[in-house]
Design an enzyme around this catalytic site. Sequence first.
Site, PDB file in Angstrom:
ATOM      1  N   LYS A 198       0.847  -1.205   0.000  1.00 58.01           N
ATOM      2  CA  LYS A 198       0.000   0.000   0.000  1.00 58.01           C
ATOM      3  C   LYS A 198       0.880   1.252   0.000  1.00 58.01           C
ATOM      4  O   LYS A 198       2.096   1.165   0.239  1.00 58.01           O
ATOM      5  CB  LYS A 198      -0.896  -0.014   1.243  1.00 58.01           C
ATOM      6  N   ARG A 211      -9.861  -0.069  15.633  1.00 56.73           N
ATOM      7  CA  ARG A 211      -9.822   0.703  14.398  1.00 56.73           C
ATOM      8  C   ARG A 211     -10.795   0.051  13.420  1.00 56.73           C
ATOM      9  O   ARG A 211     -11.877   0.545  13.211  1.00 56.73           O
ATOM     10  CB  ARG A 211      -8.377   0.741  13.867  1.00 56.73           C
ATOM     11  N   TYR A 263      17.240  30.040   6.426  1.00 53.14           N
ATOM     12  CA  TYR A 263      16.063  30.788   6.894  1.00 53.14           C
ATOM     13  C   TYR A 263      16.081  30.946   8.408  1.00 53.14           C
ATOM     14  O   TYR A 263      16.453  30.028   9.146  1.00 53.14           O
ATOM     15  CB  TYR A 263      14.782  30.064   6.496  1.00 53.14           C
ATOM     16  N   MET A 305      12.740  24.306   1.071  1.00 51.54           N
ATOM     17  CA  MET A 305      11.915  23.494   0.168  1.00 51.54           C
ATOM     18  C   MET A 305      12.769  22.621  -0.741  1.00 51.54           C
ATOM     19  O   MET A 305      12.456  21.459  -0.989  1.00 51.54           O
ATOM     20  CB  MET A 305      11.008  24.402  -0.671  1.00 51.54           C
TER      21      MET A 305
HETATM   22  C1  LIG Z   1      -0.048  -1.742   6.772  1.00 52.04           C
HETATM   23  C2  LIG Z   1      -0.543  -3.033   7.318  1.00 52.04           C
HETATM   24  C3  LIG Z   1       0.342  -4.098   7.522  1.00 52.04           C
HETATM   25  C4  LIG Z   1       1.844  -3.983   7.342  1.00 52.04           C
HETATM   26  O1  LIG Z   1       2.403  -3.419   8.512  1.00 52.04           O
HETATM   27  P1  LIG Z   1       3.989  -3.292   8.702  1.00 52.04           P
HETATM   28  O2  LIG Z   1       4.124  -2.789  10.085  1.00 52.04           O
HETATM   29  O3  LIG Z   1       4.465  -2.312   7.680  1.00 52.04           O
HETATM   30  O4  LIG Z   1       4.567  -4.631   8.500  1.00 52.04           O
HETATM   31  C5  LIG Z   1      -0.192  -5.315   7.924  1.00 52.04           C
HETATM   32  N1  LIG Z   1      -1.525  -5.452   8.135  1.00 52.04           N
HETATM   33  C6  LIG Z   1      -2.395  -4.441   7.979  1.00 52.04           C
HETATM   34  C7  LIG Z   1      -3.845  -4.671   8.241  1.00 52.04           C
HETATM   35  C8  LIG Z   1      -1.941  -3.194   7.577  1.00 52.04           C
HETATM   36  O5  LIG Z   1      -2.798  -2.194   7.437  1.00 52.04           O
END
Ligand SMILES: *Cc1c(COP(=O)(O)O)cnc(C)c1O
Length: 358
Positions: free
Chosen positions: A35, A130, A255, A303
Amino acid sequence: MSRLIRAVIEPRSLRHNLNTIRERARRARVMAVVKANAYGHGLVPTALALADADAFAVARLEEGLALRAAGITQPIVLLEGVFTSEQLLEAARHGFDLVVHDALQVELLEEMSGAHRFVLWIKIDTGMNRLGFPPREFAAALERVRRLKSAPLEIRLLTHLACADEPPEHMTNEQLRRFRETTRGLDYSVSIANSAGVFGSAQLNCDWVRPGLALYGASPFADRTAEQLGLDPVMSLESSVIALRSITAGETVGYGAAWKAAHDTRIAIIAAGYGDGLPRGLPTGTPVLIGGRHAPIVGRVSMDMIAVDVSAVPEVHVGTAVLLWGPGLPVEEIARHAGTIPYELLCSVSQRVPLELR
Ligand SMILES: *Cc1c(COP(=O)(O)O)cnc(C)c1O
């Protein structure tokens, strides 16, 4: 001169890290979490490099579509499932596996027209609060899923850990206890471990593991380095020196005139700034690797640029390569300086930074 800033991705390290994870979780199948543009590493190239993964996991439908468009044929799991009937049909059309974490999603499945048989991952909320069915609602949800007109191809169960990356383990143990209690007597494949879980207790490495960060060669733990876990960093965030100046004691840099030279200092200006995804809050003293040596950032991150004190690295010239993180300078270390976690730094590498495969 090479590109000013780029993120160089090492596919061999991705594969090495996948193998390390497989050695830790020998009996488990691996769902590679890609993701958020594969944590900034490039969704499609990462998935192609990890062709050996048993499945891929993404957060959003669009990420799954991009993988299918690139010809990825492995199972793809939507970790948040779908939220509308249109998305459900799209998921069916592209053969995505769905997490079901909410009664509304069960309703969508009940009302679906057509007869697609999904692999469904029912998510149990064991304490993260969650996503997922609370234990007391799980049995009813499972029953409804079992009775779907279009029977699932397979039902699997998962939960997500809130504290797998930090001792003490009370919370993880409590989540594991609730998961076992809730699923007692059921014979479905299960998945519990994220990266921290994979390298934590062996009981967490059940049928499927879901590593993200570890695949990218970063440690999820504050007290164990990626090297100690047998992981290699995948991304090198590289840039180069675009200007040099020598300033005298008492002069300031950048800056806000936020940093003042205590003595005569040689300053290198590097083409990397918050427009590239470096946190503006990176404090003076945060290291970069230049000429094989650690040298400290001084003054505020702008930046497009940072300033580095290279007084101790005399061979630096305009064009000298600089490593912002990567092999020899873990992203975890930069994250500590920034007061954040490696996840956030990797995901924040911005659009204008070209990704290149080594
Ligand atoms: C993002 C995610 C993972 C991966 O987590 P890591 O800590 O990056 O290994 C696993 N399970 C779910 C449900 C996630 O949202």
